[in-house]
Motif scaffolding. Structure first.
Motif, mmCIF file in Angstrom:
data_model
loop_
_atom_site.group_PDB
_atom_site.id
_atom_site.type_symbol
_atom_site.label_atom_id
_atom_site.label_comp_id
_atom_site.label_asym_id
_atom_site.label_seq_id
_atom_site.Cartn_x
_atom_site.Cartn_y
_atom_site.Cartn_z
ATOM 1 N N UNK A 137 0.843 -1.109 0.111
ATOM 2 C CA UNK A 137 -0.087 0.019 -0.260
ATOM 3 C C UNK A 137 1.032 1.361 0.067
ATOM 4 N N UNK A 138 2.044 1.310 0.813
ATOM 5 C CA UNK A 138 2.927 2.314 0.687
ATOM 6 C C UNK A 138 3.494 2.496 -0.719
ATOM 7 N N UNK B 51 -0.563 16.814 0.572
ATOM 8 C CA UNK B 51 -0.768 15.541 0.297
ATOM 9 C C UNK B 51 -2.103 15.070 0.804
ATOM 10 N N UNK B 63 -5.834 8.517 7.683
ATOM 11 C CA UNK B 63 -4.594 8.590 8.389
ATOM 12 C C UNK B 63 -4.699 9.859 9.304
ATOM 13 N N UNK B 134 -4.710 -0.111 5.583
ATOM 14 C CA UNK B 134 -4.393 -0.192 3.937
ATOM 15 C C UNK B 134 -4.520 1.328 3.319
ATOM 16 N N UNK B 137 -1.660 3.457 5.031
ATOM 17 C CA UNK B 137 -0.303 2.977 4.583
ATOM 18 C C UNK B 137 -0.033 3.869 3.276
ATOM 19 N N UNK B 138 -1.272 3.891 2.318
ATOM 20 C CA UNK B 138 -1.279 4.599 0.907
ATOM 21 C C UNK B 138 -0.889 6.016 1.318
ATOM 22 N N UNK B 140 0.588 7.367 4.123
ATOM 23 C CA UNK B 140 1.725 7.522 4.379
ATOM 24 C C UNK B 140 2.701 7.541 3.057
ATOM 25 N N UNK B 141 2.391 6.840 2.039
ATOM 26 C CA UNK B 141 3.411 7.067 0.878
ATOM 27 C C UNK B 141 3.305 8.496 0.209
ATOM 28 N N UNK B 142 2.166 9.244 0.367
ATOM 29 C CA UNK B 142 2.071 10.429 0.044
ATOM 30 C C UNK B 142 2.807 11.250 1.098
ATOM 31 N N UNK B 144 5.244 10.748 2.970
ATOM 32 C CA UNK B 144 6.780 10.780 2.762
ATOM 33 C C UNK B 144 7.058 11.697 1.541
ATOM 34 N N UNK B 145 6.402 11.773 0.471
ATOM 35 C CA UNK B 145 6.872 12.496 -0.660
ATOM 36 C C UNK B 145 6.380 13.843 -0.469
ATOM 37 N N UNK B 146 5.457 14.203 0.369
ATOM 38 C CA UNK B 146 5.171 15.758 0.746
ATOM 39 C C UNK B 146 6.160 16.038 1.657
ATOM 40 N N UNK B 178 0.592 2.851 13.124
ATOM 41 C CA UNK B 178 1.203 2.165 12.082
ATOM 42 C C UNK B 178 2.771 2.340 11.815
ATOM 43 N N UNK B 179 2.923 3.487 11.930
ATOM 44 C CA UNK B 179 4.675 3.946 11.591
ATOM 45 C C UNK B 179 4.880 5.307 12.329
#
Lengths: 207, 207
Positions: A137-138, B51, B63, B134, B137-138, B140-142, B144-146, B178-179
């Motif tokens: 998902x990440x 984000x 999130x 889920x 986590x998705x 979280x991907x945005x 980290x990019x942000x 979750x993180x």
């Protein structure tokens, strides 16, 4: 494109330039219709070559992609999509089945080489499949950003028969489908109105 | 910064300019040491304002972030981090606890207004907590990019006592950590050597 949220403007607090902010987040939208323009091998490779650098736990990189482009492969996929997702998936030039590799630990000796024993410890870890799904998902977040970085629109979907897709495309691989993403150039009437986002104060608290 | 993977160069197949590719993915690294420069409210707000536009299933946006900046809050967090993650977490000017709101369905009437009954259906859905994790986590991907889009380094970690962090910071909220992500400017010796990434052919298959 016109700004969809004129009240939210790019800010000097970011290092990323305003046009990139718009391309990746502010004006990018989930597309629901696509033109017939193909998505090339070169584009797909460039997207992966960019997003593979995004971090994952233990550098585990469990995301796997099945590229669906031919009419035959698309027919096999469509029957497993939920009814509302079928028309748009039928018109996308490229559709990616995004799967979590529950056997990602086999790559740890190569991708996480300094941690001796990580492969064996992870093989015995009952949380391995959940870790694969979480990190996939990440990586899906990075992938959606990467598709937009290629100037393309992404249409991520979770409305499909996961067991059907698994049996159809992933039998024997240990890969579990977690999302299906249409990729292409937006066609006519590609957008629904953008739904509201939560405010900062609804999401962030300070302790 | 110097290019870490000189064999992988920006390509004309992407619309995003090369400097933004480097800022967000190619030269961005997971930081393991930070300077004392603060991360301001304005930066944190700018990151979220960017984000939050990333797509989630049913626009669910589960999130939630707890911002840890004071020495007192940091002490409360450090005792729940795994030993290897304590020194870097002690030096980060901002640490974000990233949590999945399992009660995200309460917002559906506002954020997914056209689907009457979505809140009630989701309340009864036994997959709701997994969906929250889920989509977190998705996001979280945005995120980290942000963080990288703000010119800052991110240090995402999953090595902590999740139940301890939940009880310490999230009791009674229905939010599951979750993180944990350190945020700041990279300090001396901030980087480990970059670990290998999987090749395109190991990740992508075509049917």
């Amino acid at each position: 494109m016109t700004a969809l949220h004129p009240d939210v403007r790019p800010t000097d607090a970011l290092a990323l330039d305003a046009s990139a902010q718009d391309l990746l987040f502010r004006e990018a939208r989930t597309a629901n219709a696509f033109t017939a323009d193909p998505v090339t091998d070169e584009q797909l490779q460039a997207i992966y070559d960019l997003v593979r650098f995004g971090p994952t736990a233990m550098n585990s990189q469990p995301m796997r992609l099945v590229a669906v482009r031919t009419p035959q492969a698309r027919e096999r996929l469509l029957r497993h999509m939920s009814e509302g997702n079928r028309p748009k998936t039928a018109t996308a030039p490229l559709t990616l089945i995004v799967a979590a590799d529950t056997g990602f630990h086999e790559h740890l000796p190569t991708v996480f080489p300094h941690a001796a024993g990580a492969r064996d410890a992870m093989e015995a870890n009952p949380g391995r499949a959940a870790m694969a799904r979480f990190n996939t998902a990440l990586q899906l977040g990075y992938l959606i950003v990467g598709i937009r970085a290629a100037g393309l629109a992404a249409g991520p979907m979770t409305g499909f028969d996961a067991e059907g897709v698994r049996a159809e495309f992933l039998e024997g691989t240990g890969h579990e489908p977690v999302a299906v993403v249409n990729v292409g150039r937006p066609g006519p009437d590609a957008w629904f109105p953008r739904n509201p986002r939560l405010d900062f104060d609804q999401v962030v608290t300070e302790v």
